[in-house]
Structure formats: structure tokens, C-alpha cells
Design a protein around this motif. Structure first.
Motif, PDB file in Angstrom:
ATOM      1  N   MET A  95       0.832  -1.199   0.000  1.00  0.00           N
ATOM      2  CA  MET A  95       0.000   0.000   0.000  1.00  0.00           C
ATOM      3  C   MET A  95       0.870   1.253   0.000  1.00  0.00           C
ATOM      4  SD  MET A  95      -3.079  -1.146   2.621  1.00  0.00           S
ATOM      5  CE  MET A  95      -2.016  -1.954   3.834  1.00  0.00           C
ATOM      6  N   TYR A  96       0.246   2.379  -0.328  1.00  0.00           N
ATOM      7  CA  TYR A  96       0.933   3.669  -0.345  1.00  0.00           C
ATOM      8  C   TYR A  96       0.771   4.355   1.002  1.00  0.00           C
ATOM      9  CZ  TYR A  96       1.556   3.431  -5.419  1.00  0.00           C
ATOM     10  OH  TYR A  96       1.930   3.062  -6.688  1.00  0.00           O
ATOM     11  N   GLY A  97       1.898   4.728   1.607  1.00  0.00           N
ATOM     12  CA  GLY A  97       1.875   5.429   2.876  1.00  0.00           C
ATOM     13  C   GLY A  97       1.712   6.927   2.683  1.00  0.00           C
ATOM     14  N   VAL A  98       1.671   7.652   3.812  1.00  0.00           N
ATOM     15  CA  VAL A  98       1.450   9.098   3.780  1.00  0.00           C
ATOM     16  C   VAL A  98       2.527   9.813   2.970  1.00  0.00           C
ATOM     17  CG1 VAL A  98       1.300  11.170   5.208  1.00  0.00           C
ATOM     18  CG2 VAL A  98       0.199   9.066   5.973  1.00  0.00           C
ATOM     19  N   GLY A  99       3.760   9.366   3.065  1.00  0.00           N
ATOM     20  CA  GLY A  99       4.848  10.044   2.360  1.00  0.00           C
ATOM     21  C   GLY A  99       5.089   9.560   0.950  1.00  0.00           C
ATOM     22  N   ASP A 100       4.334   8.564   0.495  1.00  0.00           N
ATOM     23  CA  ASP A 100       4.537   8.018  -0.841  1.00  0.00           C
ATOM     24  C   ASP A 100       3.786   8.841  -1.880  1.00  0.00           C
ATOM     25  OD1 ASP A 100       6.049   5.937   0.208  1.00  0.00           O
ATOM     26  OD2 ASP A 100       4.290   4.638   0.463  1.00  0.00           O
ATOM     27  N   GLN A 101       4.342   8.910  -3.080  1.00  0.00           N
ATOM     28  CA  GLN A 101       3.682   9.611  -4.177  1.00  0.00           C
ATOM     29  C   GLN A 101       2.798   8.640  -4.937  1.00  0.00           C
ATOM     30  OE1 GLN A 101       6.286  11.623  -6.884  1.00  0.00           O
ATOM     31  NE2 GLN A 101       4.630  12.388  -8.183  1.00  0.00           N
ATOM     32  N   LEU A 102       1.514   8.962  -5.013  1.00  0.00           N
ATOM     33  CA  LEU A 102       0.583   8.123  -5.750  1.00  0.00           C
ATOM     34  C   LEU A 102       0.811   8.261  -7.246  1.00  0.00           C
ATOM     35  CD1 LEU A 102      -2.753   8.798  -3.813  1.00  0.00           C
ATOM     36  CD2 LEU A 102      -1.507   6.635  -3.900  1.00  0.00           C
ATOM     37  N   PRO A 103       0.475   7.240  -8.027  1.00  0.00           N
ATOM     38  CA  PRO A 103       0.522   7.387  -9.483  1.00  0.00           C
ATOM     39  C   PRO A 103      -0.320   8.581  -9.930  1.00  0.00           C
ATOM     40  CG  PRO A 103       0.210   5.098  -8.882  1.00  0.00           C
ATOM     41  CD  PRO A 103       0.084   5.883  -7.616  1.00  0.00           C
ATOM     42  N   ALA A 104       0.085   9.220 -11.000  1.00  0.00           N
ATOM     43  CA  ALA A 104      -0.559  10.448 -11.456  1.00  0.00           C
ATOM     44  C   ALA A 104      -2.051  10.275 -11.676  1.00  0.00           C
ATOM     45  CB  ALA A 104       0.114  10.934 -12.742  1.00  0.00           C
ATOM     46  N   VAL A 105      -2.467   9.111 -12.144  1.00  0.00           N
ATOM     47  CA  VAL A 105      -3.890   8.912 -12.433  1.00  0.00           C
ATOM     48  C   VAL A 105      -4.740   9.096 -11.186  1.00  0.00           C
ATOM     49  CG1 VAL A 105      -3.749   6.391 -12.094  1.00  0.00           C
ATOM     50  CG2 VAL A 105      -5.574   7.367 -13.498  1.00  0.00           C
ATOM     51  N   TYR A 106      -4.218   8.744 -10.008  1.00  0.00           N
ATOM     52  CA  TYR A 106      -5.002   8.909  -8.787  1.00  0.00           C
ATOM     53  C   TYR A 106      -5.097  10.379  -8.385  1.00  0.00           C
ATOM     54  CZ  TYR A 106      -5.393   3.908  -8.138  1.00  0.00           C
ATOM     55  OH  TYR A 106      -5.722   2.579  -8.310  1.00  0.00           O
ATOM     56  N   ALA A 107      -4.038  11.132  -8.620  1.00  0.00           N
ATOM     57  CA  ALA A 107      -4.075  12.559  -8.302  1.00  0.00           C
ATOM     58  C   ALA A 107      -5.011  13.305  -9.238  1.00  0.00           C
ATOM     59  CB  ALA A 107      -2.668  13.149  -8.378  1.00  0.00           C
ATOM     60  N   GLU A 108      -5.097  12.840 -10.485  1.00  0.00           N
ATOM     61  CA  GLU A 108      -5.864  13.555 -11.497  1.00  0.00           C
ATOM     62  C   GLU A 108      -7.329  13.142 -11.558  1.00  0.00           C
ATOM     63  OE1 GLU A 108      -3.686  12.570 -14.961  1.00  0.00           O
ATOM     64  OE2 GLU A 108      -1.908  13.728 -14.380  1.00  0.00           O
ATOM     65  N   ARG A 109      -7.612  11.877 -11.271  1.00  0.00           N
ATOM     66  CA  ARG A 109      -8.953  11.363 -11.556  1.00  0.00           C
ATOM     67  C   ARG A 109      -9.738  10.907 -10.336  1.00  0.00           C
ATOM     68  NH1 ARG A 109      -9.316   9.608 -17.039  1.00  0.00           N
ATOM     69  NH2 ARG A 109     -11.420   8.927 -16.493  1.00  0.00           N
ATOM     70  N   PHE A 110      -9.102  10.822  -9.161  1.00  0.00           N
ATOM     71  CA  PHE A 110      -9.761  10.249  -7.996  1.00  0.00           C
ATOM     72  C   PHE A 110      -9.654  11.187  -6.796  1.00  0.00           C
ATOM     73  CE2 PHE A 110      -8.611   6.709 -10.679  1.00  0.00           C
ATOM     74  CZ  PHE A 110      -9.673   5.823 -10.578  1.00  0.00           C
ATOM     75  N   ARG A 111     -10.591  11.034  -5.882  1.00  0.00           N
ATOM     76  CA  ARG A 111     -10.494  11.697  -4.590  1.00  0.00           C
ATOM     77  C   ARG A 111      -9.826  10.716  -3.634  1.00  0.00           C
ATOM     78  NH1 ARG A 111     -15.557  12.622  -0.610  1.00  0.00           N
ATOM     79  NH2 ARG A 111     -14.426  13.450   1.205  1.00  0.00           N
ATOM     80  N   THR A 112      -8.760  11.151  -2.981  1.00  0.00           N
ATOM     81  CA  THR A 112      -8.024  10.263  -2.085  1.00  0.00           C
ATOM     82  C   THR A 112      -7.918  10.869  -0.690  1.00  0.00           C
ATOM     83  OG1 THR A 112      -5.885  11.189  -2.776  1.00  0.00           O
ATOM     84  CG2 THR A 112      -6.685   9.265  -3.976  1.00  0.00           C
ATOM     85  N   GLN A 113      -7.839  10.004   0.310  1.00  0.00           N
ATOM     86  CA  GLN A 113      -7.625  10.385   1.691  1.00  0.00           C
ATOM     87  C   GLN A 113      -6.763   9.312   2.358  1.00  0.00           C
ATOM     88  OE1 GLN A 113     -12.044  11.446   2.535  1.00  0.00           O
ATOM     89  NE2 GLN A 113     -10.901  12.866   3.841  1.00  0.00           N
ATOM     90  N   ILE A 114      -6.741   9.307   3.687  1.00  0.00           N
ATOM     91  CA  ILE A 114      -5.992   8.306   4.443  1.00  0.00           C
ATOM     92  C   ILE A 114      -6.996   7.408   5.170  1.00  0.00           C
ATOM     93  CG2 ILE A 114      -4.290   7.932   6.270  1.00  0.00           C
ATOM     94  CD1 ILE A 114      -3.173   9.147   3.685  1.00  0.00           C
TER      95      ILE A 114
END
Length: 216
Positions: free
Chosen positions: A157-176
């Protein structure tokens, strides 16, 4: 360590879209593209590519709804009602089918919670991809969350300090995760957020995860 610059030469027109989509999914959404003429030589003109399409279907449609479907996990069996199979079209895979099964799990993170589980499916549940779980405030927001995996090219999984793939930043709402599911042991990891009626977000997240797990 200095970053690398990688060059792909003489990419055929028909393959460029798929290459850009894979680069965007890996977090490299703005490559520099040089046009090569018919003789394969660059004309010296460089352009910054637009953010590449992640090759997600915009035509998801309900294919069928199945009764009495279930799936055996190592420690339990889920019964799904409803279990719906959706079909969409991508450039790379052509037609793809993903199933969404709804269930309620008892005492999940401290309470009974709704789950929507996505399966890579040609009919009955086959390969589980992602699990959307009801947030603590589900009765007010109707929102569910699902972890994002693949930071190691697999299930990590992606932790708080990890950079998500661009598609998640552009197309999805993300939280923790533990911001939406507050319980001892809840993960401090990135999640996709979707309303319970937002099947497109669930299906697209599942498709991205399937590519990370099942694409050779």
C-alpha cells in the motif's frame, strides 16, 4: 542520486497512446515527445505532451445482475446481494468485465459495515481486486473507501509520504484510511473515496489495480 532521462525511439503511431497511458499510470505523465518523419529522423520540433489518458472506460454499462453469488475467503464466505457485472472498453485490453458484489460484514473495524468488493470477472466472482468499506460516517455521507496498492509493483500500500501514481491525483479523490475508519489497527495508508452509487470510480480503481496485479 541523480534522476535518469529515458528515451524511447521510433514508437509507432498505433502504440503511442498505450505507452503514454502506462507512463502516466507509473507517475510520469508529461514526457517530451519529438516527431520523427517518415524516414525516422526527428525534425527538431519538441512538444510537451498533455497528461496522457490513463485508458479508463467512459462507457461502463451494466451487463448482468446475478443472484446467489458468493466468494470464499480464507476465514469467511461473503454472500453478495446484489452482484452486478459491468463491461467497459479500453484501448489496451478491449472489452473488460468487472463485478461489484455488495455485502455487510459483522464486526468489521469495530462495527457492522457495508462492503462493495470488485472482482475481475466474466460472470461469477473470480479474482478479488479491491474492497470498498463503509466509512465511519457512512450513514451521513454514503461514502466508502478502498486502499491503493502497488507502490512496490505488487500489493504494498501507499503510505502518507509516498507519491501516488498520477492517475489517482488527477482522476480520484483520495484520503488516508484511518481518517475515515477510526479503529485500533486501521491503516495509515492512502485510499480512494467513492459514494456508494459511484460505480464508475469503483470500477476504474479496480481496473487500475487489476493491471498492477495481473498484467504480465
Amino acid at each position: 542520486m541523480c534522476p535518469f532521462s529515458v528515451t524511447f525511439e521510433h514508437v509507432p503511431d498505433r502504440d503511442l497512446g498505450q505507452l503514454l497511458a502506462q507512463l502516466a499510470e507509473a507517475g510520469f505523465a508529461n514526457p517530451t515527445i519529438r516527431y520523427a518523419g517518415a524516414d525516422g529522423r526527428s525534425d527538431g520540433f519538441a512538444t510537451q505532451a498533455r497528461a496522457a489518458s490513463p485508458d479508463l472506460p467512459d462507457d461502463w454499462r451494466l451487463l448482468q445482475e446475478r443472484n446467489g453469488e458468493s466468494y470464499r475467503w480464507p476465514k469467511r464466505r461473503d454472500a453478495y446481494s446484489p452482484y452486478r457485472v459491468f463491461i467497459g472498453t479500453t484501448r489496451a485490453e478491449g472489452a473488460v468485465q468487472v463485478g461489484l458484489g455488495e455485502t455487510v460484514r459483522e464486526n468489521a473495524w469495530g462495527r457492522d459495515r457495508k462492503y462493495v468488493v470488485a472482482f475481475l470477472s466474466g460472470g461469477s466472482p473470480q479474482h478479488p481486486l479491491v474492497e470498498f468499506v463503509a466509512a465511519d460516517d457512512f450513514h451521513e455521507t454514503h461514502e466508502l473507501v478502498a486502499v491503493v496498492r502497488g507502490s512496490d509493483g505488487g500489493r504494498r500500500m501507499y503510505g502518507v509520504g509516498d507519491q501516488l501514481p498520477a492517475v489517482y491525483a488527477e482522476r480520484f479523490r483520495t484520503q488516508i484510511y484511518n481518517q475515515r475508519v477510526a479503529h485500533p489497527g486501521a491503516w495509515n495508508k492512502a485510499v480512494v473515496v467513492a459514494r456508494e452509487d459511484d460505480v464508475h470510480t469503483m470500477l476504474n480503481h479496480a481496473l487500475i489495480q487489476s493491471r498492477r496485479r495481473y498484467r504480465p
